[in-house]
Scaffold this motif. Structure first.
Motif, PDB file in Angstrom:
ATOM      1  N   ALA A 129      62.325  15.844  12.420  1.00  0.00           N
ATOM      2  CA  ALA A 129      63.379  15.932  12.195  1.00  0.00           C
ATOM      3  C   ALA A 129      64.552  16.923  13.029  1.00  0.00           C
ATOM      4  O   ALA A 129      63.737  17.990  12.946  1.00  0.00           O
ATOM      5  CB  ALA A 129      63.847  16.007  10.724  1.00  0.00           C
ATOM      6  N   SER A 130      65.353  16.595  13.741  1.00  0.00           N
ATOM      7  CA  SER A 130      66.365  17.900  14.299  1.00  0.00           C
ATOM      8  C   SER A 130      67.117  18.133  13.314  1.00  0.00           C
ATOM      9  O   SER A 130      67.264  17.809  12.095  1.00  0.00           O
ATOM     10  CB  SER A 130      66.997  16.974  15.402  1.00  0.00           C
ATOM     11  OG  SER A 130      67.775  16.135  15.031  1.00  0.00           O
ATOM     12  N   THR A 131      67.596  19.156  13.700  1.00  0.00           N
ATOM     13  CA  THR A 131      68.442  19.957  12.834  1.00  0.00           C
ATOM     14  C   THR A 131      69.891  19.276  12.331  1.00  0.00           C
ATOM     15  O   THR A 131      70.324  18.531  12.779  1.00  0.00           O
ATOM     16  CB  THR A 131      69.188  21.345  13.335  1.00  0.00           C
ATOM     17  OG1 THR A 131      68.202  22.107  13.887  1.00  0.00           O
ATOM     18  CG2 THR A 131      70.196  22.260  12.516  1.00  0.00           C
ATOM     19  N   GLY A 132      69.645  19.102  10.977  1.00  0.00           N
ATOM     20  CA  GLY A 132      70.866  18.449  10.130  1.00  0.00           C
ATOM     21  C   GLY A 132      70.226  16.809  10.124  1.00  0.00           C
ATOM     22  O   GLY A 132      71.039  16.159   9.333  1.00  0.00           O
ATOM     23  N   GLN A 133      69.240  16.507  10.628  1.00  0.00           N
ATOM     24  CA  GLN A 133      69.037  14.990  10.647  1.00  0.00           C
ATOM     25  C   GLN A 133      68.389  14.621   9.300  1.00  0.00           C
ATOM     26  O   GLN A 133      67.390  15.250   8.801  1.00  0.00           O
ATOM     27  CB  GLN A 133      68.080  14.729  11.846  1.00  0.00           C
ATOM     28  CG  GLN A 133      67.627  13.135  11.936  1.00  0.00           C
ATOM     29  CD  GLN A 133      66.672  13.003  13.293  1.00  0.00           C
ATOM     30  OE1 GLN A 133      65.894  13.949  13.492  1.00  0.00           O
ATOM     31  NE2 GLN A 133      66.985  11.931  14.044  1.00  0.00           N
ATOM     32  N   GLU A 134      68.862  13.735   8.839  1.00  0.00           N
ATOM     33  CA  GLU A 134      68.134  12.839   7.511  1.00  0.00           C
ATOM     34  C   GLU A 134      66.833  12.311   7.734  1.00  0.00           C
ATOM     35  O   GLU A 134      66.502  11.877   9.026  1.00  0.00           O
ATOM     36  CB  GLU A 134      68.923  11.980   7.114  1.00  0.00           C
ATOM     37  CG  GLU A 134      70.314  12.354   6.364  1.00  0.00           C
ATOM     38  CD  GLU A 134      70.108  13.170   5.252  1.00  0.00           C
ATOM     39  OE1 GLU A 134      69.459  12.834   4.290  1.00  0.00           O
ATOM     40  OE2 GLU A 134      70.878  14.074   5.031  1.00  0.00           O
ATOM     41  N   ASP A 135      65.759  12.723   6.780  1.00  0.00           N
ATOM     42  CA  ASP A 135      64.583  12.071   7.093  1.00  0.00           C
ATOM     43  C   ASP A 135      64.549  10.399   7.604  1.00  0.00           C
ATOM     44  O   ASP A 135      63.806   9.944   8.272  1.00  0.00           O
ATOM     45  CB  ASP A 135      63.651  12.281   5.831  1.00  0.00           C
ATOM     46  CG  ASP A 135      62.249  11.920   6.046  1.00  0.00           C
ATOM     47  OD1 ASP A 135      61.459  12.431   6.880  1.00  0.00           O
ATOM     48  OD2 ASP A 135      61.919  10.814   5.413  1.00  0.00           O
ATOM     49  N   LEU A 136      65.274   9.860   6.572  1.00  0.00           N
ATOM     50  CA  LEU A 136      65.646   8.237   6.958  1.00  0.00           C
ATOM     51  C   LEU A 136      65.795   8.100   8.459  1.00  0.00           C
ATOM     52  O   LEU A 136      65.527   6.874   8.792  1.00  0.00           O
ATOM     53  CB  LEU A 136      66.756   7.731   6.064  1.00  0.00           C
ATOM     54  CG  LEU A 136      66.147   7.394   4.657  1.00  0.00           C
ATOM     55  CD1 LEU A 136      67.529   7.087   3.687  1.00  0.00           C
ATOM     56  CD2 LEU A 136      65.168   6.356   4.712  1.00  0.00           C
ATOM     57  N   ASP A 137      66.348   8.991   9.391  1.00  0.00           N
ATOM     58  CA  ASP A 137      66.945   8.471  10.600  1.00  0.00           C
ATOM     59  C   ASP A 137      66.048   9.202  11.581  1.00  0.00           C
ATOM     60  O   ASP A 137      66.380   8.886  12.842  1.00  0.00           O
ATOM     61  CB  ASP A 137      68.227   9.423  10.803  1.00  0.00           C
ATOM     62  CG  ASP A 137      69.494   9.038   9.814  1.00  0.00           C
ATOM     63  OD1 ASP A 137      69.439   7.735   9.488  1.00  0.00           O
ATOM     64  OD2 ASP A 137      70.296   9.476   9.401  1.00  0.00           O
ATOM     65  N   ARG A 138      64.780   9.572  11.260  1.00  0.00           N
ATOM     66  CA  ARG A 138      63.769   9.859  12.353  1.00  0.00           C
ATOM     67  C   ARG A 138      63.147   8.673  13.028  1.00  0.00           C
ATOM     68  O   ARG A 138      62.686   7.688  12.436  1.00  0.00           O
ATOM     69  CB  ARG A 138      62.645  10.568  11.584  1.00  0.00           C
ATOM     70  CG  ARG A 138      63.077  12.061  11.091  1.00  0.00           C
ATOM     71  CD  ARG A 138      62.214  12.780  10.310  1.00  0.00           C
ATOM     72  NE  ARG A 138      60.641  12.355  11.075  1.00  0.00           N
ATOM     73  CZ  ARG A 138      59.467  12.315  10.319  1.00  0.00           C
ATOM     74  NH1 ARG A 138      59.308  12.482   9.008  1.00  0.00           N
ATOM     75  NH2 ARG A 138      58.482  12.433  10.928  1.00  0.00           N
TER      76      ARG A 138
END
Length: 158
Positions: A15-24
């Motif tokens: 995960a990048s900074t601020g990225q939700e786990d669902l969006d990986r």
């Protein structure tokens, strides 16, 4: 007999900074793993009749790569597959008793615990399921999804 194919999503990007786990998303390695999983399923004549898939991006991308190899199957995004316990997964699978060969694309630890629970009767001694790994379980058509009701007939990983 019915078959249940459990596919753990392939390797994902952190995960990048601020990225939700669902969006990986999948990593390039993960994409290759997912394609290899599709090839293995096709070579072993394990094309599913129906698919339940977590809504997470990495699971959807894994499924897209697999379907790109094996061809279309009925698909349903199922929110409950994300972060599911073995009990939740068992309920979802049991609700699909009409499907002879069901593919579930999801996450650990739920998938690996479900494999142990269904084949050995206990989820306390699960052995792991690597990214892109596939477990194939076979059970009687009339059997409920319950501890010890299935036979592990194949296990593959990239």
């Amino acid at each position: 007999m019915r078959e249940l194919i459990l596919l753990r999503h392939a390797h994902a990007e952190p995960a990048s900074t601020g990225q939700e786990d669902l969006d990986r998303p999948l990593s390039p390695v993960g994409l290759a793993e997912a394609e290899a999983a599709g090839k293995w399923l096709k070579e072993n004549n394990l094309t599913p009749d129906s698919v339940l898939c977590s809504p997470a991006r990495r699971t959807r991308e894994t499924l897209e790569a697999v379907v790109g190899v094996i061809g279309y199957a009925e698909q349903k995004l199922e929110d409950a597959v994300y972060d599911a316990t073995p009990g939740t997964l068992a309920r979802l699978i049991d609700d699909r008793r009409d499907v002879e060969r069901l593919l579930v694309v999801g996450h650990n630890p739920g998938l690996e615990q479900l494999v142990a629970l269904m084949s050995d009767g206990s989820s306390s001694d699960y052995r792991g399921m690597p990214p892109g790994g596939i477990a194939v379980l076979q059970f009687d058509k009339t059997s409920a999804i319950e501890p010890g009701a299935a036979s592990l007939t194949a296990f593959w990983w990239p």
